[in-house]
Design an enzyme around this catalytic site. Structure first.
Site, mmCIF file in Angstrom:
data_model
loop_
_atom_site.group_PDB
_atom_site.id
_atom_site.type_symbol
_atom_site.label_atom_id
_atom_site.label_comp_id
_atom_site.label_asym_id
_atom_site.label_seq_id
_atom_site.Cartn_x
_atom_site.Cartn_y
_atom_site.Cartn_z
ATOM 1 N N GLU A 1 0.823 -1.213 0.000
ATOM 2 C CA GLU A 1 0.000 0.000 0.000
ATOM 3 C C GLU A 1 0.860 1.268 0.000
ATOM 4 O O GLU A 1 0.838 2.058 0.947
ATOM 5 C CB GLU A 1 -0.943 0.010 1.204
ATOM 6 C CG GLU A 1 -1.994 -1.077 1.133
ATOM 7 C CD GLU A 1 -2.986 -1.049 2.294
ATOM 8 O OE1 GLU A 1 -2.715 -0.382 3.297
ATOM 9 O OE2 GLU A 1 -4.050 -1.681 2.177
ATOM 10 N N GLU B 1 -6.320 -7.819 -0.681
ATOM 11 C CA GLU B 1 -6.900 -7.861 0.671
ATOM 12 C C GLU B 1 -8.394 -7.608 0.555
ATOM 13 O O GLU B 1 -8.807 -6.552 0.076
ATOM 14 C CB GLU B 1 -6.254 -6.799 1.576
ATOM 15 C CG GLU B 1 -4.744 -6.948 1.709
ATOM 16 C CD GLU B 1 -4.104 -5.901 2.633
ATOM 17 O OE1 GLU B 1 -4.867 -5.164 3.293
ATOM 18 O OE2 GLU B 1 -2.869 -5.834 2.668
HETATM 19 ZN ZN LIG Z 1 -3.465 0.806 4.557
#
Ligand SMILES: [Zn+2]
Ligand SMILES: [Zn+2]
Ligand SMILES: [Zn+2]
Lengths: 651, 651, 651
Positions: free
Chosen positions: A144, A315
């Site tokens: 991320e 995710e």
């Molecule tokens: Zn994050």
């Protein structure tokens, strides 16, 4: 690639004795991919140079024995504490000038070349050590990028890098002064070494100064990723290198970073994302247990584009998360619905985050497929069901090309953040509102980059709130024979953030004879009704020219203009106006639509149309003309339900 | 100790010629105690080592001549300017990393050992010089520890102290890494010297890191006090050492600090406290001239517990204050009501702040018993009346033991601030809502520390939102034969801020067979109705196990569970639900209640039940069965009125 | 001076080839004055000492050839980048302790003596080089002193200057300690060198400390201006030196700075100013395209007073601006209305900002008379019309003296910001509310400084919310034979920010026998109705004394007191109460009023009464008794309309 399930797993968090059982149960659920390693640096290298990779090899052995493929994440989002002693200046500095320290994650500065080398080093080590493991299924770079506002750093390293970047871009300081308009307030520089970062000023920096800093910062993220990509790709050209992006995150240009990934994955947390968004309170309340009905889909389509057609969910929210202001439980069935919707939009893998809820540290309130006591959480059963259904219904190829193309542009996000002119005006909102309006009519939408040079195959192309034309995009519009919707604000600037000589929308007269003579921006809460329905809000342009008036507001200002198949929207609209405009284009383009019940959405992948119900009540589907029956569910679709229809056209 | 009045006085603010008149008038009002000295360091020691204690001795002489007892405050909350030159690093550093300078008060860092020694030095000097004065009645240490957010400092001194504290607590860095779950994001340390304070991070610190920092900081406040306590106590073992605490202030553990005081006093400013609270706007408007009807009482009961049964009001609001956003005038009579209520809850002394309104400096708009021109302010007459009434009605002993015990825990406050999971969820609110629910039924409540090891004598014990069980508290529950209410969230963590192995509420199955399988936290404004009345808000748990369901919500989720006499509340409720749950427990326990009119509250002390009317209109009391008539006021109780009934039972 | 139009022009922004056309078109519009140069330092001196003034002389030549007079601005608001290398510590430091860098404008510290000398140097150079140019019409010093919050700096330079200033003011540290009340919290200093600036403290500084810092900072702005004034005035005693002030800006004392200017000009952006104000949302919505109907007028009257009777508009909004949260288009006609209103209030010149919209840099969305493509924007035509009308109607003299005088005091602004006691209580709001109330009755109001020593010629004098009396102001009240309205809070402090010995309003008993015994301040949203209409809000005083009660509230508290012709208002009122009080005074004073339609305002200048309509609909004027017909417009006045009536009285 056959659609598969995955899961995120942290063998370093659990006793080694548990790994075998975990792997067995993963296989029982029907999971194929397991992501590991992305936060494990302190276990891989507990002190500088002291490498401990054996445990990871053993974990891969165990997972491999159960038929699981492993995605190995490089651990560069979490440099260990000793790294700070080695590179004290690798910490990023926030806009207020404060160095942000060790103790959570992402504590590094993308501009710091020393850390960039450390990142290459650990990537090389992992590539070397794990590259031949039979269970290896691919790589994830870092984690991320930019999360927690980490794209921008106001450090000496960033300042030095920015100066070099500017010198390279502009060649001479005179060219920069000219491009930025520095004469305006005697902001002219005598040399590149005088340029500072645009924070802690008395007042706003020149917008081109801000915009170039954002471009520079974005480039550093891409450069950081490229280093890892090259290493990993060289080691195993056959395996995908993936990064996991986020929702509504625009601090760097994902299309540019996409040049050094094989697959774009993203982390989909529909409830947390809705809770943290700027959607209206009633909308948030209505969908608090399902997520926004269009947000995940939009990102599927965006990241499929970023990933050159390949998209994963790295995710997937399985239950309540820990990081929103409040974290409700999803409706029963949502963990299945979200997976099905992702597959409908072309996902190759949907990987739940995480296998087992951690009882410790920052995310201990984040649900997993298992509870902390290893009992199944609700998503465990839902994932098992998805795996079974996927085995029965053979989804092939990727998402079908849509009839609608929508341009999304990171630089436009930055530009309107830098100078909104009307507080609340954003590029992303314009794009997403149009996305939603088309999608509510059952239309599949592709989200394309501003570098798109041809719109062939689309019925309608929409280019809302675009900062500046590139030649190729202008050409693409000129040669496209479908319908085009542009505006408001599209083409109102040059790439150097100045008003173009012929004013916005800056198209040749033969394409669109229209000039924005004036902008009337409105405070939040003020609306001007449009004749026939809907209202303008935030942004109204007064446009001159010979283009035909299609809609106008009650004050007589043109709202929708048209010249041939090119339409120009002069205002930012409320939901009703945006829907009217989309519907108008759909009708003009003669594009067939579906009558979807409220809260229901659909997407075609190969021969299947997949319906999902984001509403809280049961709905009844009206079968589309091309459908020949359901292979999953049926016309009656409950809350959080999924129905899959087979389409004749692909037969 | 006979209930008495006091007043706060600053002889250094006034011409010495005025002292005599002031003392005489204090005596005329009926005042017995005068607190002096707590901000006077620059007059006691104008330059380093240049001690000037004579004026204070003369002031004590004057006061003593009028029969007044003096409480001497150590002046350590206001180190003089020259002290900063001596210890430039004694200034605290805020969470943003900014050193906070001289020019107001409380400009010191509890972790700074040099200043701790200065504090000991001036305390020794005062103890030595004043300890034998015949007017001396006791000591106050410092002033309002932690006021203005001063418990936490992010200074080098705090960092060094924290590292030592951690080394002592954990013994090895491995033990700390394990306890904090540092493996989670490679947050593992190689040595204690690598640990930083949990501020200025990229994202949240590990919750155990934050919690330990709060424990450390709290311990420094206690250590700072202990130094003064030892000196003062050694000098005059017969005199009380007191500290003046605050309202809804939880940054340090007052029970722990309470180990080195003899009497807990607190500073009660009902209007300012309500104005600055997070109570609803309508509640604030209704009580803006009276204060919250339960807040002062709660703190009386809390601090009586902190003070081992001994409680004073060191500062009692006498009129408008200066420090809230707006500062209304109290209803006529409130300065009397507040005093009576404090005495009802066991106060030994109620001391008004301040004798005369200062015409200069920060608090010049803070009312006193006298106006700046020395004319009586309204509270002058009210205090005089209280003194007369106290002389007539001989209150004895302290507050009677209540039938209800309520556990209040500072660590739980910190824990849910660190990880609320639902914004707005706090330990304190849960405790105060239950306090209010029981009190509205006329029941006396005792507020007990988490170290309580026996609940003998109580009908009902409530333990809401407790972070973690101690063995002794679990044992106390096990052996208690009354009714117990726990939850929500009680026992959901270990002391190291992780989820316990058997999940919350973490009680043995024979006590309560219940496990929190999932938490559904709700955004502010979302409610789920409970069958029969009330609603869940913010927090809902899905609980497994065999405990009996007493209440459930409209979605079928159990809200109140029961196993024998142990009740578990799974949700945080609105006022109606909290009241229903309290009433249910009261009914189960067969505890007799009173029917109090709205806005009226009461407390029993010795043979008297003291009623106070916080409402804005006159109410009529229904005499309780044990009452034999009024010794003050009567059944008709006006706004701001006080009625005192004599109870037969104590006869 | 004949009323004229002007425009702000930046020759350095445009190709020199365009200057001629621009000048010609300016003359065609009817413009007489052109302001140039105020941001051009980097073009005048591209590197240190390298002076390039030729282009400016050529620009003045071109303008002069078209009969235009040039106002030359000193460029000291925008020191070039190389200056920072020369004086790295010239940057101001904000209240959070952060140095604010180069890259926008106003990046200098008024206390920095090195930069003050640079400012003198460039001013001398310009005075020398341009002083004899035939087109030169005057000078502007710097630009918008204090804009972007730049009056206050918390730098070492400011600290050192403050210490010297205090030493000079108080003579001895004992006197300062006494004046500030430093005994209060042991804040006493041993020497001036120990005094720090009042930022980054643990809690509020002593109010006198804050107030003196504001006085000091204000004095530095005045000192900075005085340096330029002296140079410019010496060079050309015949030409006016002007500064351009702002709206609702009170960080320095404009009356004091006014001592070194010849003309006070100000920058009038009615839409931006309303959008950024704290007016109610409905008010903002109603007037979002016109601006507040009284705000520009108030500032005209204020700055006419600051400018010793001479006032210009140096920057007049011509269309949407760029710097508010949203920037609507003005109603058609407003650019004309605003100019007419300014002339009505005595403006000598109204200068539009700016000639042509800049397509680059920070203000590219700020409209001009021309669009970026040099086509006329709507204000071009409106300005042309104003010029034509001015030529037809010969306005002479300046604004006529009003019947109402209103005291406005910068120190009172500072004082109530430092200690509002009721959040939202400000001096400026009290003044402006009264201004509006009188003006709605058609009365001309003069805004006078607190140094005013005679009120001769006025019917009514209002002195609301004044910090402290000066002897001369008290004398002026005593000897004035008209009606006086003071309060609330007027005279409630001494000049050292303490409560006066005889309490507020601190007037001798023979003038007003009243003492503020108590203040009851109210939270926003709470009101106490006044008998007969209106309500008290924020502030209520309980006043003792023998003054007669004229109005009282429903709780029986006196609201308006009177002794002879002196009235004391004890409360801050809502609009209805303020209007009632103004109307009461008007009736008492027997001052004739006009019946103005809603949204319509007027002002008399010479023999003309100029009406403007800020409303959104057409209104009908009722001719006043002294009017003999219209010379512009008529009794029917449309939205954004202007009507000019000739008055008999001046004939
Ligand atoms: Zn994050
Ligand atoms: Zn305090
Ligand atoms: Zn400005």
């Amino acid at each position: 690639m056959k659609p598969s399930l995955g899961v995120c797993y942290y063998p370093e968090h659990w006793p080694e004795a548990l790994w075998e059982t975990d792997a067995r149960r993963m296989a029982e659920v029907g999971i194929s991919y397991v992501r590991i390693g992305e936060f494990a640096w302190s276990r891989l290298e507990p002190t500088a140079g002291n490498l401990q990779l054996d445990w990871m090899l053993r974990a891969m052995d165990v997972l491999g024995r159960h038929g699981l493929k492993v995605i190995v994440g490089t651990p560069t989002a979490t440099p260990p504490r000793w790294m700070i002693d080695k590179h004290p200046d690798m910490l990023a500095v926030d806009r207020d000038g404060r160095s942000k320290g060790f103790g959570s994650r992402r504590h590094y500065d993308f501009s710091h070349l020393g850390y960039r080398e450390e990142s290459a080093r650990i990537t090389r080590i992992l590539a070397e050590a794990l590259g031949d493991h039979s269970a290896l299924g691919g790589w994830q770079t870092d984690n991320e990028y930019g999360c927690h506002g980490t794209t921008y750093s106001y450090s000496p390293a960033a300042r030095d890098g920015f100066r070099l970047w500017l010198a390279k871009k502009y060649g001479s300081i005179e060219a920069l002064n000219q491009a930025w308009g520095n004469v305006f307030w005697s902001m002219e520089y005598n040399s590149f070494n005088q340029i500072e970062l645009p924070n802690l000023l008395v007042y706003d920096a020149a917008p081109a100064h801000e915009l170039d800093f954002r471009r520079y910062s974005s480039d550093q993220v891409a450069a950081f990723n490229a280093v890892q990509y090259e290493i990993l790709k060289n080691r195993r050209p056959d395996l995908p290198v993936i990064h996991n992006f986020m929702s509504r995150y625009s601090e760097f240009d994902h299309f540019k970073l996409g040049e050094t990934i094989d697959v774009a994955s993203w982390d989909s947390y529909p409830l947390g994302h809705l809770a943290g968004s700027d959607e209206a309170a009633e909308h948030k309340a209505l969908y608090m247990r399902q997520g926004d009905p269009d947000n995940a889909a939009f990102h599927h389509d965006l990241y499929r584009s970023v990933g050159h057609g390949r998209m994963w969910i790295m995710e997937q929210q399985p239950g309540p998360v820990n990081w929103a202001a409040a974290n409700p439980d999803p409706l029963p069935g949502m963990a299945r619905l979200w997976a099905w919707e992702a597959f409908a939009h072309g996902a190759e893998v949907v990987s739940y985050f995480r296998w087992r809820q951690a009882p410790f540290a920052q995310e201990q309130m984040h649900a997993g497929l298992l509870r902390p006591d290893s009992e199944p959480a609700p998503a465990y059963g839902e994932a098992t069901r998805v795996a079974r259904e996927l085995a029965e219904i053979r989804l092939e190829g990727t998402a079908s090309q849509g009839r609608i193309a929508l341009i999304y542009d990171y630089e436009s996000e930055w530009a309107w953040e830098i100078q909104p002119q009307a507080a609340g005006f954003t590029h992303g909102n314009h794009v997403r509102e149009l996305y939603s309006a088309f999608r509510k009519r059952g239309l599949d939408v592709d989200v394309l980059p501003p570098s798109t040079s041809s719109f062939a195959g689309y019925d309608i192309v929409a280019i809302p709130a675009l900062l500046a034309w590139t030649d190729s995009m202008r050409d693409a519009v000129a040669k496209f024979d479908g319908h085009v919707l542009i505006g408001p604000r599209t083409g109102s600037k040059t790439a150097h953030f100045s008003i173009p000589t012929r004013l916005g929308p800056d198209l040749p007269q033969n394409l669109l004879d229209a000039r924005v003579a004036r902008v009337d921006s409105l405070p939040a809460g003020i609306e001007v009704a449009v004749k026939g329905g809907g209202a303008a809000r935030l942004w109204r342009e007064k446009v001159e020219g010979s283009a035909e008036i299609v809609m106008e507001d009650v004050e007589g200002l043109p709202v929708l203009l048209c010249q041939g198949k090119l339409f120009y929207l002069t205002a930012s609209g409320d939901q009703a106006l945006v829907q009217r405009v989309a519907d108008y284009l759909i009708a003009e383009a003669d594009t067939p639509t579906l009558a979807l019940p409220a809260g229901v959405r659909c997407r075609v992948r190969g021969q299947y149309r997949i319906y999902v119900n984001y509403g809280t009540g049961t709905q009844t589907l009206i079968p589309a003309q091309d459908e020949v029956g359901y292979v999953l569910g049926g016309a009656t679709i409950p809350a959080a339900g999924v129905s899959v229809a087979r389409c004749a056209r692909a037969d």
